[in-house]
Scaffold this motif. Structure first.
Motif, PDB file in Angstrom:
ATOM      1  N   CYS A 105       0.865  -1.141  -0.030  1.00 20.12           N
ATOM      2  CA  CYS A 105       0.157  -0.031  -0.034  1.00 20.12           C
ATOM      3  C   CYS A 105       0.920   1.270   0.067  1.00 20.12           C
ATOM      4  O   CYS A 105       1.935   1.194   0.614  1.00 20.12           O
ATOM      5  CB  CYS A 105      -0.820   0.081   1.100  1.00 20.12           C
ATOM      6  N   VAL A 106       0.386   2.338  -0.487  1.00 19.45           N
ATOM      7  CA  VAL A 106       1.226   3.557  -0.271  1.00 19.45           C
ATOM      8  C   VAL A 106       0.379   4.570   0.539  1.00 19.45           C
ATOM      9  O   VAL A 106       1.002   5.589   0.690  1.00 19.45           O
ATOM     10  CB  VAL A 106       1.295   4.156  -1.955  1.00 19.45           C
ATOM     11  N   GLY A 107      -0.441   4.454   1.415  1.00 15.20           N
ATOM     12  CA  GLY A 107      -1.167   4.977   2.397  1.00 15.20           C
ATOM     13  C   GLY A 107      -2.641   4.319   2.276  1.00 15.20           C
ATOM     14  O   GLY A 107      -3.154   3.420   1.690  1.00 15.20           O
ATOM     15  N   VAL A 108      -3.523   5.398   2.906  1.00  9.09           N
ATOM     16  CA  VAL A 108      -4.950   5.364   2.764  1.00  9.09           C
ATOM     17  C   VAL A 108      -5.431   5.330   1.321  1.00  9.09           C
ATOM     18  O   VAL A 108      -4.788   6.125   0.492  1.00  9.09           O
ATOM     19  CB  VAL A 108      -5.687   6.395   3.688  1.00  9.09           C
ATOM     20  N   PRO A 109      -6.470   4.515   0.653  1.00  9.82           N
ATOM     21  CA  PRO A 109      -6.425   4.189  -0.670  1.00  9.82           C
ATOM     22  C   PRO A 109      -6.844   5.517  -1.075  1.00  9.82           C
ATOM     23  O   PRO A 109      -7.702   6.013  -0.683  1.00  9.82           O
ATOM     24  CB  PRO A 109      -7.532   3.228  -0.565  1.00  9.82           C
ATOM     25  N   ARG A 110      -6.323   5.737  -2.340  1.00 10.03           N
ATOM     26  CA  ARG A 110      -6.986   7.136  -3.042  1.00 10.03           C
ATOM     27  C   ARG A 110      -7.248   6.574  -4.393  1.00 10.03           C
ATOM     28  O   ARG A 110      -8.330   7.316  -5.219  1.00 10.03           O
ATOM     29  CB  ARG A 110      -5.982   7.912  -3.355  1.00 10.03           C
TER      30      ARG A 110
END
Length: 126
Positions: A105-110
Motif C-alpha cells: 500500500c502507499v497509504g490510505v487508498p486513493r
C-alpha cells in the motif's frame, strides 16, 4: 481479468458489527495490496483501508481507526474488513479494489485501481 467479489453486507443497528469479505475466484490475491472503499449516496467514493503483501503495512482512514480491522487469509484467498461499533455514517456500498500490480500500500487508498468488485451494501440504522 481479475474478478473481485464482495460479500457480508447487510442491515445492522448502530453499535453493531459486520465482517465483509473480498475474494477473487481464479486469481491469487496473496501477492497484492488490497483496498477497501465505500461510497454513500450523494457522496464521493472514500478509501477506507489497505493491506499490503510485501511489507505487511496497513492503513486506515481516520474515521474508521480503532473500529475497523483489515486482514487477509491467504489460504482462503480472502481479504476481510471487520467493522465494529458501526455508526449510521458508515452506511455505504463497500468495494474492494486492486491494481494486481503493487504488493505494498502507499497509504490510505486513493485510487484509481484497475479492478473493482460489484460492491456490498452496508446499512447502519435503528
Amino acid at each position: 481479468q481479475v474478478q473481485l467479489v464482495e460479500s457480508g453486507g447487510g442491515l445492522v443497528q448502530p453499535g453493531g458489527s459486520l465482517r465483509l469479505s473480498c475474494t477473487a475466484p481464479g486469481f491469487n490475491l496473496d501477492y497484492y495490496a488490497i483496498n477497501w472503499f465505500r461510497q454513500a449516496p450523494g457522496k464521493e467514493r472514500q478509501g477506507v483501508a489497505c493491506i499490503s503483501h510485501g511489507d505487511g503495512s496497513i492503513y486506515y482512514e481516520d474515521s474508521v481507526k480503532g473500529r475497523f480491522t483489515i486482514s487477509r487469509d491467504n489460504a482462503e484467498n480472502t481479504v476481510y474488513l471487520q467493522m465494529n461499533s458501526l455508526k449510521p455514517e458508515d452506511t455505504a456500498v463497500y468495494y474492494c479494489a486492486t491494481d494486481a500490480y503493487r504488493s505494498n500500500c502507499v497509504g490510505v487508498p486513493r485510487g484509481p485501481f484497475e479492478f473493482w468488485g460489484q460492491g456490498t451494501q452496508v446499512t447502519v440504522s435503528s
